[in-house]
Motif scaffolding. Structure first.
Motif, PDB file in Angstrom:
ATOM      1  N   PRO A  42      84.142  35.476 -38.042  1.00  0.00           N
ATOM      2  CA  PRO A  42      84.830  36.404 -38.929  1.00  0.00           C
ATOM      3  C   PRO A  42      86.451  36.055 -38.792  1.00  0.00           C
ATOM      4  O   PRO A  42      86.846  36.039 -37.714  1.00  0.00           O
ATOM      5  N   GLU A  43      87.318  36.086 -39.870  1.00  0.00           N
ATOM      6  CA  GLU A  43      88.586  35.920 -39.983  1.00  0.00           C
ATOM      7  C   GLU A  43      89.311  37.282 -39.702  1.00  0.00           C
ATOM      8  O   GLU A  43      90.752  37.167 -39.688  1.00  0.00           O
ATOM      9  N   GLU A  44      88.764  38.200 -39.640  1.00  0.00           N
ATOM     10  CA  GLU A  44      89.314  39.855 -39.566  1.00  0.00           C
ATOM     11  C   GLU A  44      88.711  40.152 -38.133  1.00  0.00           C
ATOM     12  O   GLU A  44      87.384  40.156 -37.860  1.00  0.00           O
ATOM     13  N   CYS A  45      89.478  40.895 -37.544  1.00  0.00           N
ATOM     14  CA  CYS A  45      89.314  41.611 -36.223  1.00  0.00           C
ATOM     15  C   CYS A  45      90.093  42.770 -36.017  1.00  0.00           C
ATOM     16  O   CYS A  45      91.604  42.501 -36.054  1.00  0.00           O
ATOM     17  N   GLU A  46      89.778  43.960 -36.194  1.00  0.00           N
ATOM     18  CA  GLU A  46      90.567  44.959 -35.945  1.00  0.00           C
ATOM     19  C   GLU A  46      91.199  45.134 -34.471  1.00  0.00           C
ATOM     20  O   GLU A  46      90.391  44.866 -33.335  1.00  0.00           O
ATOM     21  N   PRO A  47      92.350  44.999 -34.214  1.00  0.00           N
ATOM     22  CA  PRO A  47      93.097  45.279 -33.022  1.00  0.00           C
ATOM     23  C   PRO A  47      92.559  46.393 -32.233  1.00  0.00           C
ATOM     24  O   PRO A  47      92.396  47.851 -32.627  1.00  0.00           O
ATOM     25  N   GLU A  48      92.517  46.095 -30.873  1.00  0.00           N
ATOM     26  CA  GLU A  48      92.247  47.194 -30.081  1.00  0.00           C
ATOM     27  C   GLU A  48      93.472  47.951 -29.904  1.00  0.00           C
ATOM     28  O   GLU A  48      94.606  47.394 -29.460  1.00  0.00           O
ATOM     29  N   TRP A  49      93.793  49.312 -30.099  1.00  0.00           N
ATOM     30  CA  TRP A  49      94.887  50.161 -30.004  1.00  0.00           C
ATOM     31  C   TRP A  49      94.957  50.721 -28.359  1.00  0.00           C
ATOM     32  O   TRP A  49      94.149  51.449 -27.888  1.00  0.00           O
ATOM     33  N   LEU A  50      96.076  50.065 -27.605  1.00  0.00           N
ATOM     34  CA  LEU A  50      96.089  50.193 -26.245  1.00  0.00           C
ATOM     35  C   LEU A  50      97.359  51.035 -25.842  1.00  0.00           C
ATOM     36  O   LEU A  50      98.122  51.115 -26.570  1.00  0.00           O
ATOM     37  N   ASP A  51      96.866  51.481 -24.559  1.00  0.00           N
ATOM     38  CA  ASP A  51      98.213  52.248 -23.941  1.00  0.00           C
ATOM     39  C   ASP A  51      99.477  51.472 -23.720  1.00  0.00           C
ATOM     40  O   ASP A  51      99.391  50.372 -23.249  1.00  0.00           O
ATOM     41  N   ALA A  52     100.575  51.759 -23.877  1.00  0.00           N
ATOM     42  CA  ALA A  52     101.872  51.132 -23.684  1.00  0.00           C
ATOM     43  C   ALA A  52     101.748  50.325 -22.432  1.00  0.00           C
ATOM     44  O   ALA A  52     102.340  49.325 -22.079  1.00  0.00           O
ATOM     45  N   GLU A  53     101.425  50.979 -21.276  1.00  0.00           N
ATOM     46  CA  GLU A  53     101.114  50.616 -19.915  1.00  0.00           C
ATOM     47  C   GLU A  53     100.196  50.070 -19.740  1.00  0.00           C
ATOM     48  O   GLU A  53      99.661  49.509 -18.342  1.00  0.00           O
ATOM     49  N   ASP A  54      99.263  49.623 -20.627  1.00  0.00           N
ATOM     50  CA  ASP A  54      98.072  48.579 -19.913  1.00  0.00           C
ATOM     51  C   ASP A  54      98.286  47.326 -19.989  1.00  0.00           C
ATOM     52  O   ASP A  54      99.379  46.782 -20.698  1.00  0.00           O
ATOM     53  N   PRO A  55      97.713  46.599 -19.036  1.00  0.00           N
ATOM     54  CA  PRO A  55      98.139  45.188 -18.813  1.00  0.00           C
ATOM     55  C   PRO A  55      98.034  44.406 -19.977  1.00  0.00           C
ATOM     56  O   PRO A  55      97.166  44.561 -20.694  1.00  0.00           O
ATOM     57  N   LEU A  56      98.958  43.422 -20.000  1.00  0.00           N
ATOM     58  CA  LEU A  56      98.714  42.469 -20.917  1.00  0.00           C
ATOM     59  C   LEU A  56      98.510  40.962 -20.452  1.00  0.00           C
ATOM     60  O   LEU A  56      97.731  40.238 -20.996  1.00  0.00           O
ATOM     61  N   PHE A  57      98.912  40.640 -19.203  1.00  0.00           N
ATOM     62  CA  PHE A  57      98.554  39.288 -18.554  1.00  0.00           C
ATOM     63  C   PHE A  57      98.954  39.197 -17.153  1.00  0.00           C
ATOM     64  O   PHE A  57      99.632  40.242 -16.738  1.00  0.00           O
ATOM     65  N   ILE A  58      98.186  38.315 -16.537  1.00  0.00           N
ATOM     66  CA  ILE A  58      98.610  38.075 -15.058  1.00  0.00           C
ATOM     67  C   ILE A  58      98.841  36.565 -15.265  1.00  0.00           C
ATOM     68  O   ILE A  58      98.566  35.849 -15.715  1.00  0.00           O
ATOM     69  N   LEU A  59     100.134  36.326 -14.329  1.00  0.00           N
ATOM     70  CA  LEU A  59     100.450  35.024 -14.506  1.00  0.00           C
ATOM     71  C   LEU A  59     100.748  34.820 -12.683  1.00  0.00           C
ATOM     72  O   LEU A  59     101.733  35.463 -11.952  1.00  0.00           O
ATOM     73  N   TYR A  60     100.193  33.868 -11.904  1.00  0.00           N
ATOM     74  CA  TYR A  60     100.170  33.636 -10.524  1.00  0.00           C
ATOM     75  C   TYR A  60     101.690  32.713 -10.422  1.00  0.00           C
ATOM     76  O   TYR A  60     101.827  31.542 -11.150  1.00  0.00           O
ATOM     77  N   THR A  61     102.178  33.416  -9.582  1.00  0.00           N
ATOM     78  CA  THR A  61     103.477  32.607  -8.885  1.00  0.00           C
ATOM     79  C   THR A  61     103.316  32.470  -7.341  1.00  0.00           C
ATOM     80  O   THR A  61     102.635  33.400  -6.672  1.00  0.00           O
ATOM     81  N   SER A  62     103.973  31.382  -6.596  1.00  0.00           N
ATOM     82  CA  SER A  62     103.714  31.055  -5.316  1.00  0.00           C
ATOM     83  C   SER A  62     104.412  32.397  -4.386  1.00  0.00           C
ATOM     84  O   SER A  62     105.684  32.826  -4.813  1.00  0.00           O
ATOM     85  N   GLY A  63     103.718  32.584  -3.519  1.00  0.00           N
ATOM     86  CA  GLY A  63     104.180  33.654  -2.545  1.00  0.00           C
ATOM     87  C   GLY A  63     104.682  32.963  -1.178  1.00  0.00           C
ATOM     88  O   GLY A  63     104.085  31.955  -0.674  1.00  0.00           O
ATOM     89  N   SER A  64     105.510  33.640  -0.424  1.00  0.00           N
ATOM     90  CA  SER A  64     105.928  33.131   0.927  1.00  0.00           C
ATOM     91  C   SER A  64     105.058  33.087   1.947  1.00  0.00           C
ATOM     92  O   SER A  64     105.011  32.321   2.822  1.00  0.00           O
ATOM     93  N   THR A  65     103.850  33.907   1.651  1.00  0.00           N
ATOM     94  CA  THR A  65     102.717  33.718   2.718  1.00  0.00           C
ATOM     95  C   THR A  65     101.915  32.383   2.337  1.00  0.00           C
ATOM     96  O   THR A  65     100.867  32.544   3.006  1.00  0.00           O
ATOM     97  N   GLY A  66     101.982  32.052   1.282  1.00  0.00           N
ATOM     98  CA  GLY A  66     101.157  30.923   0.696  1.00  0.00           C
ATOM     99  C   GLY A  66      99.831  31.219  -0.218  1.00  0.00           C
ATOM    100  O   GLY A  66      99.595  30.231  -1.019  1.00  0.00           O
ATOM    101  N   LYS A  67      99.482  32.571  -0.286  1.00  0.00           N
ATOM    102  CA  LYS A  67      98.767  32.849  -1.304  1.00  0.00           C
ATOM    103  C   LYS A  67      99.247  33.496  -2.623  1.00  0.00           C
ATOM    104  O   LYS A  67     100.419  34.254  -2.543  1.00  0.00           O
TER     105      LYS A  67
END
Length: 673
Positions: free
Chosen positions: A269-294
């Protein structure tokens, strides 16, 4: 902060740009900047009022603690409010702003034959379809979805679909290896992987699905496979006229796990009701290199990131309704998240979404696209500028670049020579260059010129953005006034700053706040000149910035030592005319193992496979021993000097064996093997 006196290296904003600019001059910048620090509540509330909130905030716009001595570090923006990121960047424009027929993206593929125009209404439709598909696959609020895709429209559809239903997306750059993809899937514990059958990079065909399968198999071997479904897109450029996949690519298939995107999207379907979320709910995770290697899973939340990316995009690029904006970054990095997806869409902007590379099918590809779409605002990396400088002016002279009004750089400090070429040749001397400094962690620009307001010094990131309060500290944590050089830190948060490292808040606090309590520590060195301009001097910790991509030396060292011939490895940076920095590796071999070209090739291939092509070392040197202190710590300062052929070593008294330096110089690489 005062307007600096005129000097030969200073460039002042053109008067025609100032006529309708959002911030028209330096005094206007100063007034707004003071307001953002002295009355942040009023400043950010005015920005927040432009967006849709299902439920208003119940507390101050910004709350925080930056001092580990005072308790756990936290930042909250619009606490108590409910909203939805996807609604604010799409529905708000289509339903309320009458922008449904405005172009959201001009997609330009690897070949000029592949292109597409996507309006805001079409984008909303595709995002809703995808959101419904994800829900049918069992994805719900809080679930993680890993995305391993090239720069195709489906990448944006999937990100926004996750945002619509409250899932957390984790985009992995599609140049990373199966090992790197596996590591990120396992850390995020993603339930779905979205990938494509393949992609062309220049002339090279890459089987993405095969890499994805290898990653999932590695996850299973680690007993950490949380992925239940793999959604697979047939890349537009790999299809025949009948819609079948070209016979150059064999797509591995697991009917228990794999699902074709086209098949499930067709009837969604072309319609999907958005989920209303708390302002501080996570949006995304993006991995960046760390000095420990992980790699660190940098986590950004909804409301603050929305406010900050929208405002920085609007002011730093001085965005207006009729602009055509092009950021050449990959969405697999934070630049693509903030300034291809969320920032531009929040402003109802028209953007170019580019899949290709700067020199394919010819070295004028960038200039061809600028002419084709009449690009007004152009944002790229110093690495790309240095690469294209090699071909001179001739490729540019074939194309009309008169539409350009503002140029931007991102990823690393730009050297003055490249700045001058960018400004004088590409911008024809009339386009300001906004040299932006920021990080995955900051979410958006933190030091940057404003194009109509800031006098420019080539190579300087100039002044802080609104709400950002930088300072420079010495090694003892003492603030330095006036002209100074030391650690770049920030005294307070801004709405778009990261909230934590995913599932590891202790690492977040230790990495960014423990060294200097009360400050966010960037890990970068910085110089402030007599006019108050900030100049980024590079990473202070053991990190490398290769072609604008931040990598950990520990991560590369770990890959090298996997080889059965290598006993120990150390990696440092060496200046590179195009990349800015390249990897110079020292390897100590196990007894009786021979250092030769075959081994060098194997080690390079190993790093490519475990991390990705961007991490391929330029130099690998035989190191019978490494320079270490009596306590066993490797002295990387000495290795950097050897890599750069700097003979003045300074004090070597702390070395366990100073003779090691002479031996290393005798094995030094003069040219990349």
């Amino acid at each position: 902060m005062v307007v600096p006196e005129s000097q030969d290296t200073m460039y002042y904003p053109p008067s025609d740009l100032q006529k309708d600019a959002h911030v028209a001059d330096f005094s206007s910048y100063l007034a707004l900047y003071r307001k953002s620090l002295e009355n942040p509540e009023a400043f950010w509330k005015e920005i927040a009022d432009k967006f849709f909130w299902k439920k208003p905030a119940t507390g101050p716009v910004l709350q925080y603690n930056f001092d580990v001595k005072q308790g756990s570090i936290y930042v909250k923006c619009m606490d108590g409010a409910k909203t939805n990121m996807c609604y604010n960047v799409l529905d708000r424009h289509v339903m309320e702003g009458n922008l449904g027929e405005k172009v959201a993206y001009y997609w330009e593929g690897n070949s000029p034959d592949h292109h597409m125009t996507i309006t805001y209404r079409q984008l909303l439709s595709q995002v809703c379809r995808c959101a419904n598909v994800l829900k049918q696959m069992g994805v719900k609020k809080g679930d993680r979805v890993s995305i391993y895709l090239p720069m195709i429209p489906e990448l944006v559809y999937t990100m926004l679909a996750c945002a619509r239903i409250g899932a957390i997306h984790s985009v992995v750059f599609a140049g990373f290896s199966s090992e790197s993809l596996c590591e990120r899937i396992m850390d995020a514990q993603s339930c779905v992987l979205v990938t494509a059958d393949g992609v062309y990079r220049g002339e090279k065909l890459i089987n993405l699905k095969q890499i994805a399968d290898e990653a999932l198999e590695k996850c299973r071997e680690n007993a950490s496979s949380s992925v239940t479904k793999c959604l697979v897109i047939k890349h537009h450029a790999l299809r025949t006229k009948s819609g079948a996949t070209c016979n150059k690519l064999q797509t591995p298939w697991d009917s228990e796990c794999d699902i074709w995107w086209d098949e499930v999207m067709r009837d969604s379907p072309e319609e999907c009701e958005p989920e209303w979320l708390d302002a501080e709910d996570p949006l995304f995770i993006l991995y960046t290199s760390g000095s420990t290697g992980k790699p660190k899973g940098v986590l950004h939340t909804i409301a603050g990131y929305l406010l900050y990316t929208s405002l920085t995009f609007k002011y730093v690029f001085d965005h207006h309704h009729d602009d055509v904006y092009w950021c050449t970054a990959d969405i697999g990095w934070i630049t693509g998240h903030s300034y291809i997806t969320y920032g531009p869409l929040a402003n109802g902007a028209t953007s170019v979404l580019f899949e290709g590379i700067p020199v394919h099918p010819h070295v004028g590809r960038f200039w061809e696209i600028i002419e084709k779409y009449k690009v007004t605002k152009f944002y790229t990396a110093p690495t790309a500028i240095r690469l294209l400088m090699k071909y001179g002016r001739e490729p540019l002279q074939k194309y009309d670049l008169s539409s350009l009004r503002i140029l931007g750089t991102v990823g690393e400090p730009i050297n003055p020579e490249a700045w001058q070429w960018y400004h004088g040749v590409v911008g024809q001397g009339r386009c300001p260059v906004v040299d932006t400094f920021w990080q995955t962690e900051t979410g958006g620009h933190v030091l940057t010129p404003l194009p109509a307001a800031t006098p420019l010094k080539p190579g300087s990131a100039t002044f802080p953005f609104f709400g950002v309060e930088p300072t420079i500290l010495n090694e003892h944590g003492e603030e330095l006034e006036g002209e100074a050089e030391g650690y770049l830190v920030f005294r307070r948060p801004w709405p778009g700053i990261m909230r934590t490292v995913f599932q590891n808040h202790e690492r977040f606090e230790n990495t960014y706040f423990k060294k200097f309590p009360g400050f966010y520590v960037t890990g970068d060195g910085c110089r402030r000149d007599k006019d108050g301009y900030y100049w980024i001097t590079g990473r202070i910790d053991d990190m490398l910035n290769v072609s604008g991509h931040l990598m950990s030396t520990a991560e590369v060292e770990a890959a090298l030592t996997v080889h059965q011939a290598v006993a120990e490895a150390a990696v440092v940076s060496r200046p590179h005319k195009v990349k800015g920095e390249c990897l110079y590796c020292f390897v100590t071999l196990k007894h009786s193992r021979e250092f030769n070209r075959t081994l060098v090739d194997e080690l390079k291939r190993l790093v490519r496979e475990r991390i990705g092509p961007i991490a391929t070392p330029d130099f690998i040197q035989n190191a019978p021993a490494l320079p270490k202190t009596r306590s066993g710590k490797i002295m990387r300062r000495i290795l950097r000097q050897i890599a750069r052929n700097e003979k003045d070593m300074g004090d070597l008294s702390t070395l366990a064996d100073p003779k090691v330096v002479e031996v290393l110089f005798s094995h030094r690489c003069e040219a990349a093997p």
